[in-house]
Design an enzyme around this catalytic site. Sequence first.
Site, PDB file in Angstrom:
ATOM      1  N   LYS A  10      13.660  -7.306   8.435  1.00 46.90           N
ATOM      2  CA  LYS A  10      12.621  -6.203   9.234  1.00 46.90           C
ATOM      3  C   LYS A  10      12.725  -7.517  10.331  1.00 46.90           C
ATOM      4  CE  LYS A  10       8.790  -4.125   8.133  1.00 46.90           C
ATOM      5  NZ  LYS A  10       8.413  -3.295   8.531  1.00 46.90           N
ATOM      6  N   TYR A  50      14.027  -8.882   2.440  1.00 44.58           N
ATOM      7  CA  TYR A  50      13.067  -7.995   2.952  1.00 44.58           C
ATOM      8  C   TYR A  50      12.482  -8.631   4.456  1.00 44.58           C
ATOM      9  CZ  TYR A  50       8.820  -6.423   3.692  1.00 44.58           C
ATOM     10  OH  TYR A  50       6.862  -6.382   4.437  1.00 44.58           O
TER      11      TYR A  50
END
Length: 485
Positions: free
Chosen positions: A246, A242
């Site tokens: 990002k 994640y």
Amino acid sequence: MQYGIGIEKFLVGKSFFVTGATWFLAKVLIEKILRTVPEVGKIFLLIKAESEEAASERLKNEVINAELFKCIQQTYGECYHDFMLNKLVPVIGNISESNLGLEGDLATVIANEVDVIINSAASITFHERYDIAIDINTRGPAHIMTFAKKCKKVKVFVHVSTAYVNGKRQGRIMEKPFCMGDTIARELNFSNSKTETKLDVGKEIELAVKSKKALENDEDALKKMKELGLERARKHGWQDTYIFTKAMGEMLIDTMKENIPIVIIRPGIIESTYKEPFPGWIEGNRMLDLIVSYYGKGLAKWVPVDMVVNAMLAAIAKHGQAIIQKPEIKVYQIASSVTNPLVIKYFTSLLHEHFDSSPFLDSKGSPIRVPLMKLFTSMEDFSAHFLEGAMQRSIIGSSKGELLVQNQYEILRRKEFANIYHPYGIYVGRFDSSNTLGLMQIMNEEEKKKFGFDMGSIDWKHYITNVHVPGLRRHVMKERRRETR
């Protein structure tokens, strides 16, 4: 300072384009704008749907009819739906697609009218498939930037990231944007590779695409693609897929920005509203993630969602009305770890105090007593505790083959769970918020009252005991009971 930033003045008549529009944060943002500045222009909401009818239905069910908007509903009464539908425009699209999947005249209308673009769309699953996480968190921002360049009036592009995008950085972590090729592993000098000194985002995207294709007919494709994401993230110094994807999304924004002013919002763990539109509103089981993530003796890096929204609007107004638009990236980290830290031991004591005085009731109406939460000082102790319960149940149920298999699966699942979450439990970084504090300092007193985000002013005992936990019990646990019926 008496003039402040001019937040409300800036918002009047401005048109917004928002991705991730049905997400927790985006809804609070939309509510705040419509409640405080109803003279705002159109707010175009990118919604993933099969048809216009389905998009309108999602807008109605997930936004307009949400309890969050009850203050606006009370203000407009019978005209509420007309007001909302006059301001909110559902747009079918997908950030994973080129041109965001936009078609027809509406794409042209948006490009001609929009003043502010806000990207809050993301896949927030820590252990996501690598290809999916890259499509949404890395390529998605690039697709939105490409569209932004077609927008004739755009004044500022806001990208919602996370403070944890800083990966395994330690100590006081400054509000610094990522540049292409940055890698935390090189910064901390722990990379296993002597030759690979830079992160090549293009190669990572290519790797995800090729791996997906190679595993098309593999029954273990899901597991292998998840493992690939974790492997690549940890190789370069990030805890999980994640935040790695990002970070790469931020890098692409940096390379593509040209003359568009960029604001990157990096909040800590976003939790329930502190004050507005009413205290304690929350959506989704966010608190459980926090408790599990912070099993160690550390700090809970929380931030109420309404404070994040207020900081966003202040930043939008400041950078959106600049006379000379600078092609720069301004990062705002919104967290309490430096200004007003919440120690996890204190947090767990407040939880126990609340549930001891206001316990849940079991099926017979008797109060359920809960023990003090156990805290762990090492990953080994945490893992051992996680596994112990499942092991004991396996032994007890060993005479029943099906139960034994279930418990063995539970052991493996808990092992995987512990490995994913343990880096957050031992996280020692503290997120500097100098830019965010500087933004607050140029606000006048009226703006501070309406759009305040002073993390130092939070009374944690009041917030946890009287606001957050009651809000969780009302808005989240109520939903759980409904889902199990």
